[in-house]
Design an enzyme around this catalytic site. Structure first.
Site, short mmCIF file in Angstrom:
data_model
loop_
_atom_site.label_atom_id
_atom_site.label_comp_id
_atom_site.label_asym_id
_atom_site.label_seq_id
_atom_site.Cartn_x
_atom_site.Cartn_y
_atom_site.Cartn_z
CG HIS A 101 -139.86 -85.73 80.08
ND1 HIS A 101 -138.64 -86.30 79.85
CD2 HIS A 101 -139.63 -84.39 80.22
CE1 HIS A 101 -137.70 -85.35 79.87
NE2 HIS A 101 -138.28 -84.19 80.09
CG ASN A 174 -133.20 -84.35 80.43
OD1 ASN A 174 -134.19 -85.04 80.68
ND2 ASN A 174 -133.29 -83.08 80.14
FE1 HDD Z 1 -138.84 -81.32 83.54
C1 HDD Z 1 -141.02 -83.88 83.55
C2 HDD Z 1 -136.23 -83.53 83.17
C3 HDD Z 1 -136.63 -78.68 83.27
C4 HDD Z 1 -141.30 -79.18 84.34
N1 HDD Z 1 -138.66 -83.31 83.37
C5 HDD Z 1 -139.69 -84.21 83.41
C6 HDD Z 1 -139.18 -85.54 83.30
C7 HDD Z 1 -137.83 -85.44 83.18
C8 HDD Z 1 -137.51 -84.04 83.24
C9 HDD Z 1 -136.85 -86.57 83.04
C10 HDD Z 1 -140.00 -86.81 83.28
C11 HDD Z 1 -140.15 -87.38 84.66
C12 HDD Z 1 -140.91 -88.68 84.59
O1 HDD Z 1 -140.36 -89.64 84.01
O2 HDD Z 1 -142.01 -88.71 85.09
N2 HDD Z 1 -136.84 -81.14 83.19
C13 HDD Z 1 -135.94 -82.17 83.16
C14 HDD Z 1 -134.61 -81.63 83.17
C15 HDD Z 1 -134.72 -80.27 83.18
C16 HDD Z 1 -136.13 -79.96 83.21
C17 HDD Z 1 -133.33 -82.45 83.18
C18 HDD Z 1 -133.64 -79.23 83.21
C19 HDD Z 1 -132.59 -79.31 83.97
N3 HDD Z 1 -138.95 -79.30 83.73
C20 HDD Z 1 -137.93 -78.39 83.60
C21 HDD Z 1 -138.41 -77.07 83.93
C22 HDD Z 1 -139.74 -77.21 84.25
C23 HDD Z 1 -140.05 -78.61 84.11
C24 HDD Z 1 -137.57 -75.82 83.92
C25 HDD Z 1 -140.73 -76.17 84.67
C26 HDD Z 1 -140.48 -75.04 85.18
N4 HDD Z 1 -140.82 -81.49 83.79
C27 HDD Z 1 -141.65 -80.48 84.17
C28 HDD Z 1 -143.06 -80.93 84.43
C29 HDD Z 1 -142.96 -82.47 84.21
C30 HDD Z 1 -141.51 -82.65 83.79
C31 HDD Z 1 -144.10 -80.21 83.69
C32 HDD Z 1 -143.98 -83.09 83.27
C33 HDD Z 1 -144.45 -84.34 83.93
C34 HDD Z 1 -143.85 -84.31 85.25
O3 HDD Z 1 -143.14 -83.17 85.41
O4 HDD Z 1 -143.98 -85.15 86.11
O5 HDD Z 1 -143.43 -80.60 85.71
#
Ligand code: HDD
Length: 749
Positions: A101, A174
């Site tokens: 993202h 999402n």
């Molecule tokens: Fe995630 C970012 C949505 C599963 C780990 N995720 C991130 C963002 C969104 C989502 C919208 C951007 C937030 C922003 O605008 O700063 N992610 C989802 C959805 C998931 C999902 C809807 C399933 C239901 N994500 C998911 C899992 C993991 C992560 C299973 C890790 C175990 N996601 C992350 C992250 C991020 C992220 C690595 C990257 C940047 C951040 O968090 O701030 O931690």
């Protein structure tokens, strides 16, 4: 007062002082968040002058200190601390981009509740209808890096931060209600497989490659989600026209300590609409910032996007009464079984002032919930709760919550201390609890009942690396999704899969995927296999159950009322155009909230047949038809001749036709469509004596018709009013009959 009591009082006062501003009014809060940094323009206009970071007024930051004589340039001096500060500060301007993202855009707004739910939750934000809760929303793509394009085929992130009176609540969702995997431990694998391949770092922001589809085949649990990402949902027309979903199963906890399972769902007032694939591909090059620009443009024009905020609720005792596990994030809760209750709405009404401190530094954590809202045992959510906090620490540092965009608007106090970039100066002598002053006590200690409390859950089970039995079923909802698509949506999915799998070079990948598709729908698998190579499956190991569900197809979300608000309409003019028609059409559409742009062969003054010249907003080479929702060709004898001999003008209109957009022409501009644009299968108004308006496949023409008055779009337009017939065609977003009846295939664009 005794000295102990005095110190206690001081300590409490200072804790209160250091607590952030408590504001209920949205505008004030939004401003307050921003007030923390100065407005550069105001500062410049006032007597303020440029200084170093530590406040010393500087003479010049355009020349590095060096030795010069009247004849020659001499050495450049490292002693120049002012230039060194400027350059070294610059060297460290970037922070790590988000691992997923990375590309996104954000806006401020507010949430308003209309239906309190005390029976379900004690959360203030879900009970107090008098509140206006400030929010910040960040939309994003998942795979591309920060500089990638907006319109790629991808899931869109829809992350919301509610600045509530009881603390910040983040829903990190999402625009697609399910996820690829069931367990957070698989997240690094699914993301590695989807991101560019490691040996060549190709492709950027695309799942059209071997590794992604290899992963999908090897993980049948992804079947439902990849069907969504191969649908039109993955190429939205605008962030403003997307549904949003919290995806995971959360819980609501009421004052009696009872819990219900909940999913959060948002529905846009403007309807759910998409680009067509060819358009998305072209836009990625022509305007990589298309979605970002669209959101900023709409808010600037006061077309504030609005969503209904809904919940789906399942009672504790009904948890196991479904043929899927309600804690499995690869499953939707079908709306015919668990209807959505809309309890509020939210609006985005203010663009950010500076991208970096707001959109880039905003830090969402699924673990940020407020009293009355809790988690469930969804294994994806549990892992996310760990991951987001961790990622913010590495992206922004341990004090990320002190950044203005992340700061709560209610008082906050605890004994977390120090760390890099700490901005708080705590007064008082204690930094631990319990302390002899009883400073900053826990709610448990004071007997208050409004603190965050976990649901008292009775847990029995074996400690094992496995999921509950219903997590093993992966195909019912993948089939349900495909069966629920309208015919044109199915056609788009076939095209999307054929595009993606044809980019896979390893035959094992696309052959296996044909088998996998056959497990979902045999005819889909056959049509894709015909395009991409590999054996065309004749049978499937799994029959399609034939069931469909409501409100999965995006055609079921046309929007609250037909509207052309914020739609971009190109009015094509050339020298000799009819000024009266141009002025009337522009006024009619502007009055309905549409954005009109005069597009001509050059961005210059364009001379009408009579009357003053009009400045073109842009020229045909710079702004392409992909950037508009509709095209109107202005009449005029000379202008029609000019446009008919201009290849780009012809390609423009044919492309708009291929992208299923509304096209309008009046007077002799109809002959441009008839003789130059050559739109296949379309009936045009060719009777020069008739004032009738003809609408055929979203092409609206009238040879002798007036622009007419455009009053309302809520009813089918009368045949004689051109502007209302054209506006109605635009409000339908796209004319899908064109491709269903095979017209699009006949035209090169
Ligand atoms: Fe995630 C970012 C949505 C599963 C780990 N995720 C991130 C963002 C969104 C989502 C919208 C951007 C937030 C922003 O605008 O700063 N992610 C989802 C959805 C998931 C999902 C809807 C399933 C239901 N994500 C998911 C899992 C993991 C992560 C299973 C890790 C175990 N996601 C992350 C992250 C991020 C992220 C690595 C990257 C940047 C951040 O968090 O701030 O931690």
């Amino acid at each position: 007062m005794s000295s102990t009591l005095q110190r206690l009082q001081e300590s409490l006062n200072s804790a209160k002082e250091s607590a952030s501003h408590k504001i209920n009014d949205v505008t004030t809060t939004n401003n307050k968040i921003l007030d923390m940094w100065p407005n550069t323009f105001d500062a410049m206009k006032s007597s303020n002058r440029m200084t170093t970071d530590h406040g010393v007024k500087v003479q010049d930051t355009d020349h590095w200190l060096q030795v010069v004589s009247d004849k020659q340039q001499g050495p450049f001096l490292l002693e120049d601390q002012i230039s060194r500060e400027k350059i070294m500060r610059f060297d460290h301007e970037r922070i790590p981009e988000r691992v997923v993202h990375a590309r996104g855009t954000g806006a401020h707004g507010y949430f308003k509740l209309h239906t309190p739910i005390p029976e379900l939750s004690s959360a203030g934000v879900l009970n107090d209808t008098s509140r206006t809760t400030p929010i910040f929303v960040r939309f994003s793509t998942v795979l591309g890096s920060r500089g990638s394009a907006d319109t790629v085929r991808d899931v869109r992130g829809f992350a919301m931060k509610f600045y509530t009176d009881e603390g910040n609540w983040d829903i990190v969702g999402n625009n697609i209600p399910v996820f690829f995997i069931q367990d957070a431990i698989k997240f690094p694998d699914v993301i590695h497989a989807a991101k560019p391949e490691p040996h060549v770092e190709i492709p950027q922001a695309q799942t059209a490659h071997d590794n992604f589809w290899d992963f999908q085949y090897l993980h049948p649990e992804t079947s439902h989600m990849f069907m969504w990402t191969m649908s039109d949902r993955a190429i939205p027309r605008s962030y403003r026209m997307m549904q949003g979903f919290g995806v995971n199963t959360f819980t609501l906890i009421n004052a009696q300590g009872e819990r219900h399972f909940v999913k959060f769902t948002y529905t846009p007032e403007l309807g759910v609409h998409s680009l067509v694939w060819d358009e998305a591909l072209k836009l990625a090059g022509q305007d990589p910032d298309f979605h970002r620009r669209d959101l900023i443009e709409a808010i600037t024009n006061r077309c504030y996007p609005k969503w209904r905020f809904g919940i789906q609720v399942i009672k504790e005792e009904d948890q196991h009464n479904f043929d899927f596990d309600i804690l499995d994030a690869t499953k939707i809760w079908p709306e015919d079984l668990i209807p959505v209750r809309n309890i509020g709405e939210f609006v985005l009404n203010r663009n950010v002032d500076e991208f970096f401190p707001e959109t880039e530094q905003v830090a969402f954590c699924t673990s940020h919930v407020v009293p009355g809202i809790g988690f469930s045992d969804d294994p994806l959510l549990q892992g996310r709760n760990f991951s987001y906090f961790d990622t913010q620490i590495s992206r922004l540092g341990v004090n990320f919550a002190q950044l203005p965009i992340n700061k709560p608007v209610c008082p906050f106090m605890n004994f977390n201390r120090d760390g890099a970039q700490n901005h708080h100066i705590h007064k008082g002598t204690v930094n631990y609890w319990p302390n002899r002053f009883e400073a900053t006590p826990h709610a448990k200690h004071t007997g208050e009942t409004d603190a965050y409390r976990e649901f008292r859950q009775n847990i029995v089970g074996m400690k094992e690396r496995m999921h509950a039995p219903k997590f093993k079923e992966h195909f019912n909802q993948a089939q349900l999704f495909y069966n629920s698509m309208s015919p044109h949506e199915k056609m788009h999915m076939q095209g999307a899969l054929a595009f993606e799998l044809a980019r896979c070079e390893d035959p094992i990948v696309y052959k296996r995927m044909s088998e996998r598709l056959a497990e979902i729908d045999l005819s889909l698998a056959q049509s894709v296999a015909k395009m991409v190579g590999g054996d065309i499956p004749e049978t499937s190991q799994r029959k399609n159950h034939g069931k469909s569900a409501p409100r999965i197809s995006q055609t079921e979300f046309p929007g609250d009322t037909p509207t052309i608000v914020s739609r971009r309409i190109a009015i094509i003019i050339a020298d000799g155009f009819e000024l009266a028609t141009f002025t009337a059409i522009r006024a009619a559409f502007k009055a309905q909230g549409a954005l009109t742009f005069a597009i001509a062969p050059r961005r210059h003054l364009i001379n009408p047949a009579s009357g003053p010249a009009v400045m073109a907003d842009n020229h045909l080479e710079s702004m392409r038809s992909t950037m508009f929702d509709a095209v109107f060709i202005c009449p005029g004898t000379q202008s029609t001749l000019t446009l008919s001999e201009n290849g780009r003008a012809i390609q423009w209109v044919r492309e708009a036709f291929g992208h299923l957009k509304a096209i309008g022409a009046l007077g002799d501009a109809v002959s441009f469509l008839q003789e130059a644009a050559l739109l296949p299968g379309v009936t045009l108004a060719l009777d020069k004596t008739s004032s009738k308006v003809v609408t055929s496949y979203g092409v609206v023409t009238g040879w002798n018709a007036d622009v007419g008055v455009l009053k309302s779009l809520s009813i089918e337009p009368s045949e004689t009013a051109f502007s209302s017939a054209f506006a109605y065609a635009i409000s339908k977003h796209r004319c899908y009959e064109r491709e269903m009846d095979g017209l699009v295939k006949k035209i090169a664009f």
